[in-house]
Design an enzyme around this catalytic site. Structure first.
Site, mmCIF file in Angstrom:
data_model
loop_
_atom_site.group_PDB
_atom_site.id
_atom_site.type_symbol
_atom_site.label_atom_id
_atom_site.label_comp_id
_atom_site.label_asym_id
_atom_site.label_seq_id
_atom_site.Cartn_x
_atom_site.Cartn_y
_atom_site.Cartn_z
ATOM 1 N N GLU A 9 -30.696 -26.722 -40.130
ATOM 2 C CA GLU A 9 -29.760 -26.621 -39.004
ATOM 3 C C GLU A 9 -30.372 -25.817 -37.855
ATOM 4 O OE1 GLU A 9 -27.193 -27.266 -42.676
ATOM 5 O OE2 GLU A 9 -29.016 -26.131 -42.215
ATOM 6 N N LYS A 23 -35.440 -33.346 -45.112
ATOM 7 C CA LYS A 23 -36.355 -32.821 -46.124
ATOM 8 C C LYS A 23 -36.433 -33.857 -47.254
ATOM 9 C CE LYS A 23 -36.211 -28.474 -47.379
ATOM 10 N NZ LYS A 23 -35.708 -27.155 -47.847
#
Length: 117
Positions: free
Chosen positions: A73, A98
């Protein structure tokens, strides 16, 4: 508004909250969409009138390599705010993923939108 995009930019990053993540690099994947009026560069056919995606990609790599990010974030927000500020982008969508971070998934991550389209 037109869109200039970068897809599947793969970067080795220091990212993660766990102690073992802080000692390694992990591959992340970044997608970026940026609003831009492409009529001017289309008419002029000059690179200086474009939103240069090579410059944007290089800047993202610099940001990723310059710091450790605990959270995707924070990285996504850093990318969005930097490109909007430095390249005068009025709207941006940033996806940071990811790969293989969660067992059984191909990728996890976040997608944010900032600005006005």
């Amino acid at each position: 508004m037109d869109i200039v995009y970068i897809r599947d930019l793969r970067i080795r990053a220091h990212i993660g909250i766990y102690p073992w993540e802080k000692s390694i690099q992990q591959q992340i994947r970044v997608d970026i969409e940026m609003a831009w009026d492409n009529r001017i560069p289309a008419a002029s056919d000059k690179i200086e009138d474009t939103l240069n995606y090579k410059t944007a990609a290089q800047r993202v790599v610099q940001l990723v390599e310059a710091d450790h990010y605990d959270l995707v974030e924070r990285l996504a927000e850093t990318i969005a705010q930097t490109l909007m500020s430095e390249m005068q982008v009025p709207w941006i969508r940033v996806t940071v993923g990811k790969p293989f971070a969660v067992k059984g998934s191909a990728e996890v991550g976040v997608q944010i939108e900032r600005g006005q389209r």
